[in-house]
Write an enzyme that holds these catalytic residues in place. Sequence first.
Site, PDB file in Angstrom:
ATOM      1  N   CYS A  32       6.610  -7.129   7.368  1.00 22.40           N
ATOM      2  CA  CYS A  32       7.719  -6.556   8.130  1.00 22.40           C
ATOM      3  C   CYS A  32       8.163  -7.583   9.165  1.00 22.40           C
ATOM      4  O   CYS A  32       7.343  -8.305   9.722  1.00 22.40           O
ATOM      5  CB  CYS A  32       7.259  -5.276   8.829  1.00 22.40           C
ATOM      6  N   CYS A  80       3.551   8.371   0.791  1.00 22.31           N
ATOM      7  CA  CYS A  80       4.099   7.434   1.768  1.00 22.31           C
ATOM      8  C   CYS A  80       4.251   6.080   1.082  1.00 22.31           C
ATOM      9  O   CYS A  80       3.263   5.483   0.673  1.00 22.31           O
ATOM     10  CB  CYS A  80       3.098   7.379   2.924  1.00 22.31           C
ATOM     11  N   GLU A 140       0.813  -1.204   0.000  1.00 21.75           N
ATOM     12  CA  GLU A 140       0.000   0.000   0.000  1.00 21.75           C
ATOM     13  C   GLU A 140       0.850   1.258   0.000  1.00 21.75           C
ATOM     14  O   GLU A 140       1.990   1.265   0.464  1.00 21.75           O
ATOM     15  CB  GLU A 140      -0.952  -0.010   1.174  1.00 21.75           C
ATOM     16  N   CYS A 192       6.654  -4.904  15.713  1.00 19.91           N
ATOM     17  CA  CYS A 192       6.195  -3.886  16.660  1.00 19.91           C
ATOM     18  C   CYS A 192       4.775  -4.276  17.071  1.00 19.91           C
ATOM     19  O   CYS A 192       3.943  -4.617  16.219  1.00 19.91           O
ATOM     20  CB  CYS A 192       6.195  -2.503  16.010  1.00 19.91           C
ATOM     21  N   CYS A 249       1.489  -2.577  15.480  1.00 16.02           N
ATOM     22  CA  CYS A 249       1.473  -2.262  14.045  1.00 16.02           C
ATOM     23  C   CYS A 249       0.873  -3.397  13.233  1.00 16.02           C
ATOM     24  O   CYS A 249       1.172  -4.572  13.464  1.00 16.02           O
ATOM     25  CB  CYS A 249       2.897  -1.988  13.586  1.00 16.02           C
ATOM     26  N   CYS A 291      -0.021   2.259   8.569  1.00 12.58           N
ATOM     27  CA  CYS A 291       0.878   1.219   8.147  1.00 12.58           C
ATOM     28  C   CYS A 291       0.293  -0.206   8.059  1.00 12.58           C
ATOM     29  O   CYS A 291       0.013  -0.827   9.064  1.00 12.58           O
ATOM     30  CB  CYS A 291       1.942   1.263   9.239  1.00 12.58           C
TER      31      CYS A 291
HETATM   32  N1  SAH Z   1       9.487   0.543   9.935  1.00 13.46           N
HETATM   33  C1  SAH Z   1       9.618   1.950   9.767  1.00 13.46           C
HETATM   34  C2  SAH Z   1       8.728   2.471   8.684  1.00 13.46           C
HETATM   35  C3  SAH Z   1       7.253   2.316   8.975  1.00 13.46           C
HETATM   36  S1  SAH Z   1       6.724   3.898   9.268  1.00 13.46           S
HETATM   37  C4  SAH Z   1       9.404   2.654  11.086  1.00 13.46           C
HETATM   38  O1  SAH Z   1       9.075   1.963  12.045  1.00 13.46           O
HETATM   39  O2  SAH Z   1       9.606   3.841  11.183  1.00 13.46           O
HETATM   40  C5  SAH Z   1       5.158   3.701   9.806  1.00 13.46           C
HETATM   41  C6  SAH Z   1       4.904   4.564  11.001  1.00 13.46           C
HETATM   42  O3  SAH Z   1       3.574   4.343  11.402  1.00 13.46           O
HETATM   43  C7  SAH Z   1       5.806   4.189  12.152  1.00 13.46           C
HETATM   44  O4  SAH Z   1       6.160   5.319  12.907  1.00 13.46           O
HETATM   45  C8  SAH Z   1       4.904   3.267  12.906  1.00 13.46           C
HETATM   46  O5  SAH Z   1       5.353   3.127  14.216  1.00 13.46           O
HETATM   47  C9  SAH Z   1       3.585   3.972  12.755  1.00 13.46           C
HETATM   48  N2  SAH Z   1       2.417   3.123  13.022  1.00 13.46           N
HETATM   49  C10 SAH Z   1       2.309   1.796  12.911  1.00 13.46           C
HETATM   50  N3  SAH Z   1       1.100   1.386  13.298  1.00 13.46           N
HETATM   51  C11 SAH Z   1       0.420   2.488  13.677  1.00 13.46           C
HETATM   52  C12 SAH Z   1      -0.894   2.713  14.174  1.00 13.46           C
HETATM   53  N4  SAH Z   1      -1.731   1.723  14.344  1.00 13.46           N
HETATM   54  N5  SAH Z   1      -1.238   3.988  14.462  1.00 13.46           N
HETATM   55  C13 SAH Z   1      -0.390   5.009  14.244  1.00 13.46           C
HETATM   56  N6  SAH Z   1       0.839   4.860  13.774  1.00 13.46           N
HETATM   57  C14 SAH Z   1       1.242   3.609  13.494  1.00 13.46           C
END
Ligand code: SAH
Length: 393
Positions: free
Chosen positions: A153, A146, A125, A157, A160, A374
């Site tokens: 991944c 984006c 996406e 995390c 996520c 994400c």
């Molecule tokens: N792996 C990289 C790139 C992904 S960026 C990183 O971690 O930075 C995607 C961003 O969206 C990251 O800051 C991630 O922590 C955030 N993210 C993931 N799930 C989310 C959610 N449910 N709500 C808000 N932000 C989220």
Amino acid sequence: MPTLSIDGFFRVEIVTSSPAATSESPPAPPPAGERPAAPGLSLDDWTAWMKERGESAYRAKQVVEWIFKKRAAAFAEMSSLGADLRAALDAAFRLRPVSLVKAEGAADATRKFLFRLEKDGRLVETVLIPATPGLDGDRSDRLTLCVSSQVGCAYDCKFCASGLAGFARNLDAGEIVGQLLEAERVSGGRVDNVVFMGMGEPLANFANVTRAIGILNAHWGVGIGARHITVSTSGLAPQIEKLAAIEVPVRLAVSLHGATDPVRDRIMPVNRQYPLDRLFAALRVWSERRKQKITFEYILIDGVNDGLDEAEHLARRGRALGAKVNLIPYNTVEGLEWKRPPVRRQQAFFQVLQRHRVPCTLRREKGHDIAAACGQLRLREETAAGIIPPGRA
Ligand code: SAH
């Protein structure tokens, strides 16, 4: 099938059918799944390919112009090239490595695209985000894209959606640049900023991501200024140091989400590999090398990382590095228990940072109604299509 290794500004392997090889038995074109993605090749790569075929370097310039400036949708459209050359290009390369499956629009004009990767049918996406009005109230028509860097991944995390179904594969550079070309084609807009904040951990796909950055930035390529390209990482310390040394001075965002090891350990397993001290050592290397501010992304999750003592730690860390902080209220993910804190708690957290004079924004999040965080849309679609076993989602 001869394989040509070329050292351009990055190393690439191109499967090519050279004239020398064709004199014996004409090699069959590579299977569709193996044709390299044309938007992932540099001008140097094209120059080498043309040379190999006995064509002039000028042809390479024409090809990149057709791809990046005139936005040809097929090699057949490249009318300044001879028919034989167009056919050879078509047999050897994939011009459009990603194709649109579906577009969703949110009320705030954020648009989310689900793209199929032609190589193997996997989905990624990409989100197109119009700029927020400037501080002075001006409406700006800037567009941020984006992009995803991996299918799934590996970093797991806990909050996520991207990691829920595990890691499938890296995107190649053409699939990364291709997301921009297709998003512009579909939307008719021109992207001003690119952020690597879609699915995946860009620094775990270093070679392809830095190659894509080179092409996005190059004057012969997409032509986006280095300061308008941001790489976001969950905190891969050694790769941050490596990224500080690449030629294109991109911006860095760090998904911090915790300012102490116990909080960060709980939600980001990567922190056990690179705890905050190690991460901050890498960020100091970055700051010495690049003169721009680092951004900390900090999702506010109710009862997990939103304590005011955590805000104090965050403020201290932010100040020490001269970083700015983006606070993002958590976007709920189907199947996960986390939720966003009440607004007054978000504001109290924000005020601690303000009090310490750390540049900070509390994001009014965009695209909540289209699952823009994400990995959420792809998770839904791949689960529905049976690509991800339902048990894992
Ligand atoms: N792996 C990289 C790139 C992904 S960026 C990183 O971690 O930075 C995607 C961003 O969206 C990251 O800051 C991630 O922590 C955030 N993210 C993931 N799930 C989310 C959610 N449910 N709500 C808000 N932000 C989220």
